[in-house]
Design an enzyme around this catalytic site. Structure first.
Site, mmCIF file in Angstrom:
data_model
loop_
_atom_site.group_PDB
_atom_site.id
_atom_site.type_symbol
_atom_site.label_atom_id
_atom_site.label_comp_id
_atom_site.label_asym_id
_atom_site.label_seq_id
_atom_site.Cartn_x
_atom_site.Cartn_y
_atom_site.Cartn_z
ATOM 1 N N PRO A 129 36.895 43.676 41.381
ATOM 2 C CA PRO A 129 35.725 44.127 40.624
ATOM 3 C C PRO A 129 34.972 45.312 41.219
ATOM 4 C CG PRO A 129 35.147 42.218 41.912
ATOM 5 C CD PRO A 129 36.614 42.444 42.132
ATOM 6 N N CYS A 149 42.831 38.202 50.421
ATOM 7 C CA CYS A 149 41.825 37.169 50.674
ATOM 8 C C CYS A 149 42.510 35.806 50.703
ATOM 9 C CB CYS A 149 40.714 37.206 49.630
ATOM 10 S SG CYS A 149 41.267 37.121 47.916
#
Length: 446
Positions: free
Chosen positions: A261, A373
């Site tokens: 994002p 991540c």
């Protein structure tokens, strides 16, 4: 006050839920039901909800705790459902889970959690026949909650296959520390464009050693000072580290691949880079573009699959590769229950293919930072070790603790970055931890 639509036996008039707190519970049930059906991620389940801020916050809290403690709740409910969860019972499972979450883990009167759950069951065409069962089961949860919770193992809220992986790779003590952090809702981390100390004072937060700003009890993000003027953006402290590994980027052409994002794009743009942000999701890139506009930052935005994208070579690349996201469970607890060991193998293969494209996009001497991540070695340490074995035109440039706020425990023996949720301990559990990230910095020799 508008409320989320749920099927009812009395039509649209009954959908106007009048009991205090019922609208929030209805929305929490809808969110959890969507996650269990794998129809939506928890972070997206509240988009467009039109409840009052207080009810919306309560719905988010209930749904978040429901998924954060899903293993414990499920174990307790299973022990009380002699015949298992009834089939064709609509949202009954989500109703029971969210009510049990309130009874077991939230400061909500037990009788209110039971009563509102029964109301929701009675108003659903599929669940209404089981409203008596819901009442009986939840009363038993309330009557015996202390002893039932005490009987659960610490790892109850982590899928067994995932906990075993972490125990093998990180050891028992670290695996236990990771799952302990994941049971607590984390504080809010911000990346500030300038004057982190000043904004910490204004927002009542603290500046972390890594330079991120951490807030507790932040409330609605859009209502915080500095949001409208674009002084900061939300970004976990660990997620803010990979972009810093590129060093000084002012004036350089930098590609941020799999960019949405957009937190890392914003970091690079704020540091003076000429950024090209690439992502295959047009909708997610629209959110990135809106964030950049609010922050008064600019970047070239490209909708494309990284595997097919072609461009003139860049000075530097940040590849935030698609991954299993197991490092983000403390913020996105539904990830623990929506992933499988098969997913890890699938994304690791995609990561390998993406890394193989990097030589064609980098100038000789350019830097590549690869990050995920994920807490899984196949997506981090092993991925880079195998890549370097296949590619003698790349060289690992070791990360130093000084570059990442002195976090010596986040630097691997090989010189890569490996953050764990158990890093940054604090007396207040909500102010502790960070997401699990892996990052490696590679120099392209040409």
């Amino acid at each position: 006050m508008n409320t989320p639509p749920i099927p009812t036996r009395r039509g649209a008039a009954a959908a106007r839920l009048e009991a205090p707190g019922l609208a929030a519970r209805a929305l929490a049930v809808k969110a959890v039901d969507g996650v269990l059906g794998q129809d939506i991620a928890l972070e997206d389940a509240f988009e467009g909800a039109s409840l009052e801020p207080r009810d919306l916050a309560l719905a988010r809290m209930i749904a978040g705790v429901s998924m954060r403690r899903y293993g414990s709740i499920g174990t307790i409910l299973d022990s009380l459902l002699a015949r298992g969860m009834p089939r064709k019972s609509g949202p009954l499972e989500a109703i029971l889970i969210t009510a049990a979450a309130q009874i077991l883990f939230l400061d909500v009167p037990d009788h209110a959690a039971v009563d509102l759950a029964v109301r929701l069951a009675r108003q659903d065409d599929r669940a209404q026949a089981f409203s008596g069962l819901a009442n009986a089961v939840l009363r038993k949860v309330s009557a015996s909650k202390e002893e039932r919770l005490a009987a659960l193992p610490a790892e109850a809220d982590t899928p067994a296959w995932l906990f075993e992986r972490w125990r093998r790779h990180y050891g028992e003590a670290t695996a236990q520390a990771i799952i302990a952090v994941q049971r607590v809702e984390p504080a809010l981390d911000l990346t500030v464009k300038a004057d982190a100390a000043g904004w910490a004072a204004r927002l009542g937060g603290r500046v972390l050693p890594t330079e991120s700003l951490r807030l507790s009890h932040a409330g609605p993000i859009r209502a915080l000072e500095g949001y409208e003027e674009g002084a900061w953006w939300v970004q976990d402290a660990a997620a803010a580290l990979p972009a810093r590994l590129l060093g000084t980027v002012e004036g350089l052409r930098v590609a941020d691949l799999c960019a949405a994002p957009g937190g890392k794009t914003a970091q690079l743009a704020a540091a003076g880079a000429r950024v090209t942000a690439v992502d295959r999701s047009e909708a997610r890139l629209q959110r990135l573009t809106e964030n950049l506009k609010r922050l008064d930052l600019s970047a070239e935005v490209v909708v494309s699959d990284v595997l097919a994208w072609k461009a003139e070579p860049f000075d530097a690349i940040l590849l935030d590769a698609p991954c299993s996201a197991t490092g983000t469970i403390r913020r996105h607890p539904d990830v623990a229950w929506s992933k499988s060991a098969h997913d890890i193998g699938a994304v690791a293969d995609l990561q390998r293919r993406m890394l193989s494209r990097m030589a064609g996009l980098l100038k000789p001497g350019g830097l590549l930072v690869y990050c995920t991540c994920s807490l899984e070695a196949e997506e981090g340490e092993q991925q880079i070790a195998q890549f370097l074995e296949r590619n003698d035109r790349f060289r690992l440039e070791p990360v130093t603790a000084a570059e990442i706020g002195g976090l010596e425990g986040a630097v691997t023996p090989e010189g890569a970055l490996r953050t764990l949720p158990s890093l940054l301990p604090d007396e207040d559990p909500a102010m502790a931890g960070m997401d699990g990230f892996f990052a490696a910095r590679l120099r392209y020799l040409g």
